[in-house]
Design a protein around this motif. Structure first.
Motif, PDB file in Angstrom:
ATOM      1  N   GLN A 486     -13.756  34.527 -25.135  1.00  0.00           N
ATOM      2  CA  GLN A 486     -14.645  33.370 -25.153  1.00  0.00           C
ATOM      3  C   GLN A 486     -15.819  33.608 -26.100  1.00  0.00           C
ATOM      4  OE1 GLN A 486     -13.894  30.585 -23.705  1.00  0.00           O
ATOM      5  NE2 GLN A 486     -15.754  29.498 -24.305  1.00  0.00           N
ATOM      6  N   ALA A 487     -16.328  34.843 -26.079  1.00  0.00           N
ATOM      7  CA  ALA A 487     -17.438  35.189 -26.977  1.00  0.00           C
ATOM      8  C   ALA A 487     -16.996  35.174 -28.435  1.00  0.00           C
ATOM      9  CB  ALA A 487     -17.991  36.566 -26.607  1.00  0.00           C
ATOM     10  N   VAL A 488     -15.745  35.598 -28.696  1.00  0.00           N
ATOM     11  CA  VAL A 488     -15.214  35.550 -30.062  1.00  0.00           C
ATOM     12  C   VAL A 488     -15.106  34.100 -30.527  1.00  0.00           C
ATOM     13  CG1 VAL A 488     -13.177  35.989 -31.483  1.00  0.00           C
ATOM     14  CG2 VAL A 488     -13.958  37.721 -29.886  1.00  0.00           C
ATOM     15  N   LYS A 489     -14.599  33.259 -29.638  1.00  0.00           N
ATOM     16  CA  LYS A 489     -14.419  31.844 -29.966  1.00  0.00           C
ATOM     17  C   LYS A 489     -15.754  31.173 -30.261  1.00  0.00           C
ATOM     18  CE  LYS A 489     -12.266  27.641 -28.112  1.00  0.00           C
ATOM     19  NZ  LYS A 489     -11.540  27.050 -26.956  1.00  0.00           N
ATOM     20  N   GLU A 490     -16.795  31.537 -29.506  1.00  0.00           N
ATOM     21  CA  GLU A 490     -18.110  30.910 -29.659  1.00  0.00           C
ATOM     22  C   GLU A 490     -19.001  31.647 -30.649  1.00  0.00           C
ATOM     23  OE1 GLU A 490     -19.679  30.734 -25.726  1.00  0.00           O
ATOM     24  OE2 GLU A 490     -18.192  29.265 -25.015  1.00  0.00           O
TER      25      GLU A 490
END
Length: 748
Positions: A486-490
């Motif tokens: 999720q952190a990679v995506k955001e």
């Protein structure tokens, strides 16, 4: 329906319709080249023509349209006019599914939209969405995501039309769109697996799955004068501080402003004067090449040879002895090749305490030392840390020159520091080069403007604490990056790196929780780092690796590998072992996968964030210095530290005032616990910060002894105004009363 095309007076290629699909789109990547033949009143997409079911190349290459005769094209248009597309329901569907008993027909663009497969080989077969070929997925195939090696974005391991798996590399996955663009650019001679370079097997599978590989040379080979730049010599000065007033590109042969290129790569340069080179004959190497030598262990040997040469030449300066400002410095006793060694080897090599201190607690090996030796080493360690932090302070002050007086205000919700900080850093008008003001508020009361230095110091302190305990990092003391999809995506890893860089330059605290492995990946690149078992935060994974490492026979090793077969498959490390010694390389490969390769995307994003304000570049130039603040927590405040921090104002006549002795005595009492306040309270009272920033205070803290009743902390000037008293007890009482009550009111 007959082919109806009249020859217009003003022929517009963009507005003409393809006679087969009826569309005006001109998109060579999707539909092939859109070709218009005015003399035949004909416009057609190349792929529509190739994939049409009722037409063949009956002519030579120079006849008609690449061998498709004009009469045949007209017949095909007439045939397709009777067929309705099963997708858009319009007539003109010239392409049919080749599966037995399937009667579906469709236009080429409609087929792409419905995810049909078109094979650009042999008979140019087409398959509808129901009968199209698919790639086989094993039941044990790891479900997750990995990096597309073309666009470097994440690609999910799912049996989708948009996802393709390499037939030759188990862990190579691609986006279909990326592969198609790659194939169109590379052509049949250069299109191959980007991981293992396989050509035949890879092309065969991609053609089966509908990737069009044109039979021509690569686009870069066809470009005229594509390699012209290679004929030019590099002429640019790359050192940090170019001394030439005429600019970095100025080159005057046979003078001190002649540009000398790196003797190894030739892609970096320096003016002779900028690197203190006395003549053209002297060798010079850039920071990147020197770093490679340092990490390979060859730097020390070359330096010794250089010293010998220097002695033979009557003390003439040798460049390898005196690195240019661009090159990282090597402290004595700490050769850079320790990065590629395990802590055990380091201890055997008897490295100096300065080298040993660079390993954080998570990476250190316990050594049996006598109390006297331990105390001496600890003292040397602290001294080395202090010197390195002083160097970092000066470096950060150089970076602070970029900060302008124009302000950017961050509105921070005290109940949700992280979300409001993330929102503030992502604002379109946020500029790291602006002076930052922080305004705290909460959801229960309306915000009150409070842009004092204390607010900014407190904000950065809370922010670094949150980062340390966030899901972006894993580990106990020395932390590595974790894998949070999720952190990679955001793009949160980028923001985290940016926040740390901004904190360092704007007077916030240093993180102090980086593992040495993470630090080395940032500074030297992940390909040059060898992780250790201590870097694995997952207990189960660490236990599995330890079992493999501790196997004492080939049979026990094989048994262990059999038990963790699924884990090894995921890591791409499942392979037969023929000897017990194979376990060493296997353990190393597993560690590299789990600690480094698995977090390739987060690491790259985090690195880009740290490039803010030039922080990463300085880290790479001065690794030893930055290691002292990024891998080590700041030393605990002491009376000596506070005493050295505050300079006595020149307006105070220290020789005639006992206040200076009272001040030093009071600091000793506070350190010994004989006071109701702490050293952190004193610092907070004066500066608004309970810690000493890595960049130091601006302005530097001072003390004044004045005829006042109570002490005053001027946070704008970082000045502590102290009362002149007759006795020490009076001085102590006034200090404790004022500091305790002032801070209590602030906290409330």
């Amino acid at each position: 329906e007959e082919l109806r095309m009249s020859k217009p007076n003003n022929f517009d290629v963009q507005s003409t319709f393809c006679v087969l699909c009826g569309r005006t789109d001109d998109c060579p990547e999707k539909y092939g080249e859109k070709r218009t033949y005015v003399e035949y009143n004909l416009t057609v997409h190349y792929y529509c023509l190739l994939m049409s079911s009722g037409i063949w190349q009956r002519g030579e290459e120079d006849e008609g349209v690449d061998g498709f005769l004009i009469t045949d094209i007209r017949k095909e248009v007439n045939r397709a006019a009777k067929l309705k597309c099963n997708i858009c329901k319009r007539k003109g569907a010239s392409i049919g599914c080749v599966a037995p008993k399937c009667k579906r027909s469709y236009h080429f663009p409609c087929g792409l939209q419905r995810e049909c497969i078109f094979q650009f080989m042999e008979d140019f077969r087409s398959y509808c969405w129901e009968h199209k070929p698919v790639q086989k997925f094993m039941d044990k195939e790891p479900r997750g995501a990995s990096q597309c090696t073309i666009c470097l974005d994440l690609v999910e391991h799912l049996p989708l039309y948009t996802v393709l798996k390499s037939p030759c590399c188990k862990n190579a996955w691609f986006h279909r769109e990326c592969l198609q663009y790659q194939a169109l650019s590379a052509g049949i001679f250069f299109f191959r697996c980007t991981v293992c370079n396989n050509k035949d097997k890879f092309q065969k599978e991609m053609l089966r799955m509908g990737i069009h590989i044109p039979e021509r040379d690569a686009s870069w080979e066809l470009e005229e004068n594509a390699y012209q730049d290679l004929l030019h010599c590099y002429q640019h000065c790359d050192v940090k501080r170019c001394l030439c007033k005429k600019g970095r590109d100025y080159n005057e042969p046979d003078s001190k402003w002649e540009i000398k290129r790196c003797q190894y790569c030739g892609s970096r340069g320096t003016h002779l004067a900028c690197s203190s080179l006395k003549s053209w004959e002297q060798n010079w190497e850039c920071m990147e090449c020197r770093s490679i030598f340092a990490k390979s262990g060859m730097y020390t040997k070359r330096k010794k040879r250089a010293l010998a040469t220097s002695e033979k030449t009557n003390g003439a300066t040798c460049l390898l002895e005196e690195p240019s400002p661009k090159s990282p410095r090597l402290s004595s006793g700490s050769p850079r090749n320790f990065l590629l060694q395990s802590p055990k080897i380091m201890c055997q090599n008897n490295l100096s305490p300065c080298s040993h201190l660079e390993l954080p607690a998570s990476n250190r090996v316990t050594m049996s030392l006598s109390p006297v030796t331990s105390k001496r080493n600890w003292s040397l360690t602290q001294k080395c840390l202090t010197e390195q932090r002083r160097e970092v302070c000066n470096i950060l002050k150089e970076l602070r020159v970029q900060v302008k007086t124009k302000t950017t205000r961050l509105n921070i919700n005290s109940e949700n520091i992280w979300s409001s900080a993330l929102k503030g850093f992502r604002k379109r008008n946020f500029r790291p080069t602006n002076t930052i003001e922080v305004n705290f508020s909460n959801s229960k009361s309306r915000s009150k403007t409070n842009t004092s230095p204390a607010s900014k110091h407190h904000f950065f302190q809370l922010l670094m604490l949150h980062l340390q305990n966030s899901s972006l990092f894993e580990g106990s003391s020395g932390k590595n990056l974790s894998l949070d999809f999720q952190a990679v995506k955001e793009n949160t890893y980028f923001e985290a790196g940016k926040m740390i860089a901004v904190s360092l330059v704007h007077g916030g605290p240093s993180p102090g929780f980086f593992s040495k492995t993470l630090f080395n990946c940032l500074v030297y690149g992940p390909e040059n780092v060898k992780p250790a078992l201590e870097d694995v935060a997952d207990v189960d994974v660490a236990q599995t690796i330890k079992m493999i490492k501790d196997a004492n026979s080939l049979s026990s090793l094989e048994s262990t590998l059999q038990d963790c077969c699924e884990f090894l498959t995921t890591a791409g490390c499942l392979r037969p072992v023929t000897a017990l010694c194979d376990k060493n390389m296997l353990v190393n490969d597993i560690l590299i996968y789990h600690v480094i390769k698995r977090i390739t995307l987060p690491l790259e994003s985090f690195r880009q964030g740290l490039e803010t304000l030039g922080v990463l570049e300085k880290m790479q130039t001065h690794p030893d210095a930055f290691s002292s603040i990024l891998c080590h927590k700041p030393s605990r405040l002491s009376a000596e530290t506070i005493c050295d921090l505050f300079a006595i104002d020149s307006s105070s006549d220290v020789n005639n005032i006992e206040g200076a002795d009272f001040w030093i005595g009071y600091l000793q009492d506070v350190e010994n616990g004989e006071s109701v306040v702490t050293l952190e309270d004193i610092l907070l009272f004066v500066t608004g910060s309970c810690y000493i920033p890595s960049i130091g205070f601006d302005p530097e803290p001072t003390i004044k002894f004045l005829n006042i009743k109570y002490p005053i902390g001027n946070r704008l000037l970082n000045c502590l105004e102290l009362p002149i008293t007759k006795t020490y007890q009076q001085f102590k009482n006034k200090m404790e009363f004022t500091i305790r009550n002032t801070l209590r009111v602030e906290r409330e």
